[in-house]
Structures are given as C-alpha cells and as structure tokens.
Design a protein around this motif. Structure first.
Motif, PDB file in Angstrom:
ATOM      1  N   VAL A 268       0.877  -1.164   0.000  1.00 17.34           N
ATOM      2  CA  VAL A 268       0.000   0.000   0.000  1.00 17.34           C
ATOM      3  C   VAL A 268       0.915   1.214   0.000  1.00 17.34           C
ATOM      4  CG1 VAL A 268      -1.771   1.259   1.258  1.00 17.34           C
ATOM      5  CG2 VAL A 268      -1.749  -1.238   1.327  1.00 17.34           C
ATOM      6  N   ARG A 285      -3.348   1.856  -4.400  1.00 18.93           N
ATOM      7  CA  ARG A 285      -3.095   0.418  -4.471  1.00 18.93           C
ATOM      8  C   ARG A 285      -3.069  -0.158  -5.878  1.00 18.93           C
ATOM      9  NH1 ARG A 285      -7.457  -1.518  -0.010  1.00 18.93           N
ATOM     10  NH2 ARG A 285      -7.278   0.280   1.361  1.00 18.93           N
ATOM     11  N   TRP A 288       0.340  -0.824  -7.763  1.00 18.13           N
ATOM     12  CA  TRP A 288       1.025  -1.978  -7.189  1.00 18.13           C
ATOM     13  C   TRP A 288       0.398  -3.294  -7.667  1.00 18.13           C
ATOM     14  CZ3 TRP A 288       5.150  -3.330  -4.348  1.00 18.13           C
ATOM     15  CH2 TRP A 288       5.087  -4.506  -3.616  1.00 18.13           C
TER      16      TRP A 288
ATOM     17  N   GLN B 333      -3.488  -5.834   1.140  1.00 16.99           N
ATOM     18  CA  GLN B 333      -3.577  -4.373   1.197  1.00 16.99           C
ATOM     19  C   GLN B 333      -4.713  -3.930   2.122  1.00 16.99           C
ATOM     20  OE1 GLN B 333      -4.148  -3.503  -2.987  1.00 16.99           O
ATOM     21  NE2 GLN B 333      -1.976  -3.039  -3.292  1.00 16.99           N
TER      22      GLN B 333
END
Lengths: 449, 449
Positions: A268, A285, A288, B333
């Motif tokens: 995160v 997010r 990623w 996450q």
C-alpha cells in the motif's frame, strides 16, 4: 486510569448539550479532558465542532485543536472562527503546533490569519512556515528558554522565571553567546544548587547532541531514541540556536513511520491515509496490483510451458498451488523479520551473511517438515509414491528459495539505496511463484512421465 | 549530528586499544558517548565487553550497560564483575533499569548480586522484581521526587534540591500526604515563582492522569501518547504513590509493539527475536506454516473437484493461479490498512461499516481494471473471448471478496476479542485462494464446456 474510548453515553451527553444552551454545553464539556474532547470530535459534524470550540475557554480550545486528528481539518475550524477568538487560540498554541495547523491552509488564508494576530507570534510562525514539515525545522518549537552564558546565578534564575512565565513546561535550558550561538545545556537544578558567584558557563554540559534544521524527521527520531533524549536543540549551519524538538513530537513521528512500514510491506502506498476514501485507496493500491499482475503473468508462463503435463496429470495443478503458496508464506516471514531488523539498525556484512545463512537453514527445515506432510497426503490420497517424492523435493526447494530471497532481497535493496519495505515483497513473490510452479512441474515431467 | 553507525575505523580503533594497555583503552573510549559504546558492543566478544566495562568509570559503565541490547546479555557482564565494581555500577543505575537487567539472572544469581549492594538499593530492586516486566509496575522507576503537600515554599525547595542530588534529571514533582497517597502534581517552576507563604497544596495540579501498577505496558503507552505526557505516576489500589514511568521507557515499548505488529501480520510469532538463531525461528514459524498448509489443502480440494475441466482446458490452471494470487495481494492491502487502523483507535459500528463498504468499492474497481487487462491478454494470446469474459468476471469477483474479507475479518476478530493481526491473514488467504480457484473453474465449466 484507562485510555479514553468513546462510548455512546458520552456522545449522547455531548449531542444533547449541543442542542441545549451554551452554559449547559460548557458544563458538560468541563467534565472532559481536552484530549478526550479531541477524540469525541471524530464523531461530530464540522458545525458541531465549531460550536464547541467557540464555547470553550481559549486555553482548552487551543489544546483541543492541537490534539485533533489532521483528517478532521483543525485548520478549517481555526479559519472559520471570529478573528478575535482565533488570535486568542493561536496565542495559546505552541508555535510548532500553530504552524502545523496554519500550514494546511491556502496561502491567502494563511496571510489572513497571520495579519490579525500578535506581531511576535506572526513573525515566529512565518519563520517556521519556511521549513518542510518533515524536517527538524518543521518539527521544532522556537519558544525555548535560553540564557546568555555570561549571566550569574541570580540573573540567570530571574531570567528563567521570566521566560518560563508563558510556557506550560520546559525540559532544558540552552546557553548561548551574544550572537545566539549555542554554547551548551544547563539544568535548572544545577543553577539552583550552585553557589551565588557561579556563572552559567561554569555549569554547562557541552557534550550534547543537536540537529540542523534541514535534517529529516526520521533521523531526528533515531537520534533521540539512540541517545535517550527528551529534547534536542535545532541549529543552523553556524550553530545558531533556532529552536528545540521535544520527545512528544517525536512520538507522533514514530507512529507515522510505523504505519508507513506496515503499509509499504503490504503493498500500500505510504501516503494512503488510513481513513481516506475509496478514490485515494484505488490510486494508492492499483499501480502496485498492476505490477503484481505483470509478475503473475511471468509466473503463469511457467505453467503454460508445461501445459502438456497438466493434461496428463491434472492433479499436479492442485499441488503446485500449494507449493507456490507455502513459498509465499515462508518468504513473507523471512522478509518481515529481515525488513524490521534493517529498519531498527544497520547490519554489517557479517551479520547480513549470517541472516541469509539462518534463513536458508530455516527454509530447509520448514520445507522438509511441510514436504513430508505433503508426501504423506500424496501417498494416502493419490497412492502415488513418486508423486510424493516430487512434492517433497519441490516443497523443500521452494521454501529454501523463499528463505534465501526473503532475507537477501531486502539486504540487497538496502545496499542499493532502495527502501527494502517497498520493493521486496513483489520481487520475492515472483521468485516463490515461479520456483513454486517450476519445481513440481519440472520434477513431475522428469520423474513421472 | 548524525545518528551513530558503526564503521570499520571505529571498530578497529577499539580493537587496537583493547590489545594495548588500560590507559590507552580509557583514552580511546573517552571519545565515545555511552550510547555509542553500547552500539559498538554488538561487534565485540563478551570478553572484550567485560574488559571495557571494567576500565570505564562506573557512571559511564552503568550507562553503557543500561543501553546494551538485551540480546547481548548485559546481566551476564554485570554478574561477572568484581562485586565492588558491580555495586558501584548498580548504584548509578536507575532502579527500573537495574531491575530489568537483574531480572534476567537466575534466582540464586539475583540473590548473590543483591546481597552485596547498598541495602536501600536492594530493597527497592527487590520490590520492583515482583512486578511482571510488561506492566506499569515493571516499567516504573521508584526513585521519584515527592513532597508532602503540607510543606511551605522554603522547605519544599530545600527538599526538592535534597532529593534531586542523586538524580540525573527529573520531570515532575509529586505531592503526597503523610501516608504517601498521591495528592497531585506540582511544577518546580510554580514553586520557584510562588510567594513565600504559599504551601505545596496551593500549587497542585489535580486533574492528572495516573496508572495502577498492574496495567499492561501497551495501555500505558496509549495513555501517555493520548494525553501527551512526558511522565505518569504509578499507584496501588489505595492510590499510594509507587513510582513513575517516563516517556523514554515508553519509546522502547512502542518500538517493541510495532515490531510485534509487523511480525504478527506476516505470520511470525511475536516472541521471535529479530536476531535470534535458526532454532527459535523454526519454532516460531513452523506451526503457522503447518496451519497454512492445512488451509492450502482446502483450497486445492476446489481444484481437484474440477480435475475434469483441467484435462480439457490446461490453460485455465495458469490463469487460476493469477486470479488467486491477485486476490491474496489485494486482501493483504485491505488487511494492512484495517489492522493498522484498529490498532491506532477503536472503530465505531458506523466506521466499521464504512470501512467494509469502502473496501468493497476499492475491490470492485481494482478488480475490474485488472480483469480488463487479463481479458485483453486472453483475447490476444489465446484468441478466446469467452475465456476472457470468464477471467474478467473471476478477477472482479475475487478482488471484491478480497476487499470484503480483508476489511471485515479483522474487525470481526477484534469484536470477538481475538488479536486481528495474528489470525486475519490466514483466514483471508484461505478465502481468496478458494474463491480465486473456484470462480474461474466454475465459470469456465459453465460457459466454456
């Protein structure tokens, strides 16, 4: 005492008092500590918060505002206040806290606020607004107690009492020369205990730790924790005393850094606010996840390569996911321990070598134990000893890879100057996925077909 | 200044001085701060450490010992010293630090140490040894400055100076009655500034925060951080003043708790020492891996169920691992953000509901974006639009499940009184793996066969 947690009855009491008159509201608020009111604010509307700040005495109101969570925008409350009330509250705030809050306003709003307050306060806050908020300069308070090193005991004591009139509490007294260059630190206790003819410079502790204004806040936290300091003086390049940072400001920095560590290791962005909205969360997010998707395709291409095998031995797909998944878990364990260790202190080459060696051993043992379990399952469930052997070897091999990469990737990244918490887990998952698929498929191809 | 990092030249200098005579060693050590010597100790052998402690003056030696990493066993150095030197060092230590170190010795060794030191010190340390080291009692220092509330200004000042003779620094002065029951807090500044006929009880601040001795250290840290305290008094059930905890002790607690948080969320037992050996690491991580293996079998059983499909469509295995893996990433996450949020403050029902809703939305959007990418890949690479649709739906579905479980499982566990950091990730991985396998397999069976 217990730490304060909001319960329904407190909230109901405040809400009812907000509906009643100001006197009643003041009476109810009087039952709470300023920190508690700041916590209760999380459940109130902006209008309700403003009403409360308006009826509170300025000293309490300023404490509440400085304790408010940034996400509840204390700067907006401050800005919306009547200019007179606002000046009173800013006067009560420490300069560093006032600066933190005012810095969140637009530039023209900042000017509007600073124009209507005491000139000295405005000058101090303007000076602080120049520093990046993540540096020592941004953290420091300019409101220090400082003595000229040439004062005698009597004058020094009078000066301390005069300067401390306006301060809630103070930690350290700084001694400076005529040009405000820091000479050392002196304790009030030593001044009180000294003989009448002693001068401040006779009482100086000179082996103190200081920071320059542009130093990053993480470095300040590390220094204060390493040398067990409750406060640290901030100076410019000529060692002129600019202010001091106290340990309570550093605690907030530590909480922040620790949140960032946990978020980064989980993929995160460190900037995502914990209570932010869904748009920020997607922005933080998604990049990623897309990078992860790319590496997942890489790992999946290993499987494609063995499409042939799967058609003949569909069961291998189930086991392969188990082995890859276990590799990911074991790598995460090794990674967390190594990343945390790096973030607490630098490792020497010998320590780094020992860490990797240790994780190799741990991976081998944990891999063998889990490999035996999988082997037994394959024997009883699939009645296939050769498949059992393949799975045992693949599990052990992948957990060794997991341990090796989990320890060595963050160490390597650190040496390359890359934050190990951010980039490690993606590299490691790619490794354990690829090897986790490759080993069982390749061994099965070689031994079972 | 920069925080201290060991470099080769420092280490070489110390190593050479260790070979030379004591005078040379003392000269070289004089160049370092006690905290720095404690850091250098990490690279020295136990024998070298003992030699250094023996040549250092007792006040510096005691600082070094109290700053040493627990893992380097300061208690053994202390125990091996000549009894006279040992007494001198213990006399210089704060009672809480001395107790922490001595508590690591075997009981008969503790007695041996306590027998040969000053009687008052021994009594104080014995009292502290009774408290669990993770509680307020275990953290506190009994060496406080306390005044009888009935003293007048002159006597109070004399008493403060008398009591502070032996203390490096002090934060707060506590006022007690004749039975040592805490009456309030008074600042030295207020005493100095007061008129001669004022009594201590006229100067008391009575809305202070205190803790009982048996309170857990995490709760103490939360209280001190919430109320911005630099020290907190510790009392027994009758409010008798037992000691006080200062913020520097709490910083160590915070570092410890944060390490535990990162380890727990990564499936490492919170007791694993970061620099522990491989045996401890296996003991700490293997149980967790075996539980994970069990849940992995559960997820793999989903795949077994569709063995038929895989034989006909081997390519689905590769895509299935991508979808399950992405679900795991997205869930991690959501989990990290939610766990960290819970650990910083309790969430209300409404906040919990909003968190889950937010993660649902984030999961849907991130799922759709990644789903489109997979769809495009399936179109170009496998020229199979229906497969693309299956993968798009499965990716979106699994990332929604990831968001929902990543947010709701830790919230649920917290409400059940289970530490969300420990158990969440195993439950969530099981969900995202099962759903990650089930969705593409089931959709493919329904739409492609």
């Amino acid at each position: 005492m217990q730490s304060f947690e909001i319960n329904k009855s407190d909230l109901l009491k405040i809400k009812n008092a907000l509906e009643a008159n100001d006197t009643e509201l003041q009476r109810v608020l009087g039952e709470y500590h300023a920190s508690e009111i700041a916590i209760l604010f999380e459940r109130l509307t902006p209008e309700e918060r403003e009403k409360i700040i308006n009826v509170l005495p300025s000293d309490i109101a300023s404490e509440v505002i400085s304790e408010m969570d940034e996400e509840n925008h204390p700067e907006q409350i401050l800005f919306n206040l009547h200019p007179e009330k606002r000046s009173e509250i800013i006067e009560e705030l420490d300069y560093d806290d006032a600066t933190d809050i005012i810095s969140q306003l637009e530039e023209h709003e900042q000017e509007q606020v600073l124009e209507h307050i005491d000139q000295e306060d405005a000058t101090n806050i303007r000076a602080l607004l120049h520093y990046d908020e993540d540096t020592a300069g941004g953290l420091m308070n300019t409101d220090v107690i400082k003595l000229n090193a040439n004062l005698n005991k009597k004058d020094a004591l009078e000066e301390v009492i005069r300067q401390s009139e306006e301060k809630e509490e103070f930690y350290t007294i700084y001694a400076v020369n005529d040009r405000d260059i820091l000479q050392g630190i002196v304790s009030l206790k030593d001044i009180i205990k000294s003989k009448p003819d002693v001068m401040v410079h006779d009482l100086l502790k000179t082996d103190y730790v200081y920071v320059k204004a542009e130093v990053d806040q993480e470095e300040v936290a590390r220094l204060m924790s390493q040398y067990n300091l409750t406060s640290i003086p901030v100076v410019n390049d000529h060692l002129k005393l600019l202010g001091r940072i106290t340990i309570d400001d550093i605690i907030d920095v530590m909480e922040e850094e620790n949140t960032e560590d946990i978020l980064k290791i989980s993929g995160v962005s460190e900037d995502e606010e914990l209570s932010g909205n869904w748009k920020d969360a997607v922005k933080s997010r998604l990049p990623w996840l897309i990078i992860n998707l790319g590496t997942a395709f890489l790992a999946a291409s290993v499987i494609r390569h063995f499409g042939n095998l799967e058609a003949k031995l569909p069961i291998i797909a189930a086991y392969m996911t188990i082995i890859a998944g276990m590799g990911g878990n074991a790598a995460t364990q090794a990674l967390a321990v190594t990343v945390r260790r790096i973030s607490l202190s630098d490792l020497t080459d010998a320590q780094a070598y020992n860490t990797v060696l240790k994780e190799f051993l741990v991976g081998m043992i944990n891999g063998a134990v889990n490999g035996i379990i999988v082997l037994v399952v394959a024997l009883f469930y699939d009645a296939n000893p050769m498949l059992g052997l393949v799975l045992f070897l693949a599990m052990t091999g992948n957990l060794i890879v997991a341990g090796l990469t989990g320890a060595s990737i963050p160490l390597l990244l650190k040496r390359l100057g890359i934050d190990p918490a951010v980039a490690s887990s993606i590299i490691i998952t790619t490794f354990t996925d690829c090897i986790g698929f490759l080993l069982p498929l390749w061994l099965a191809s070689a031994l079972l077909l």
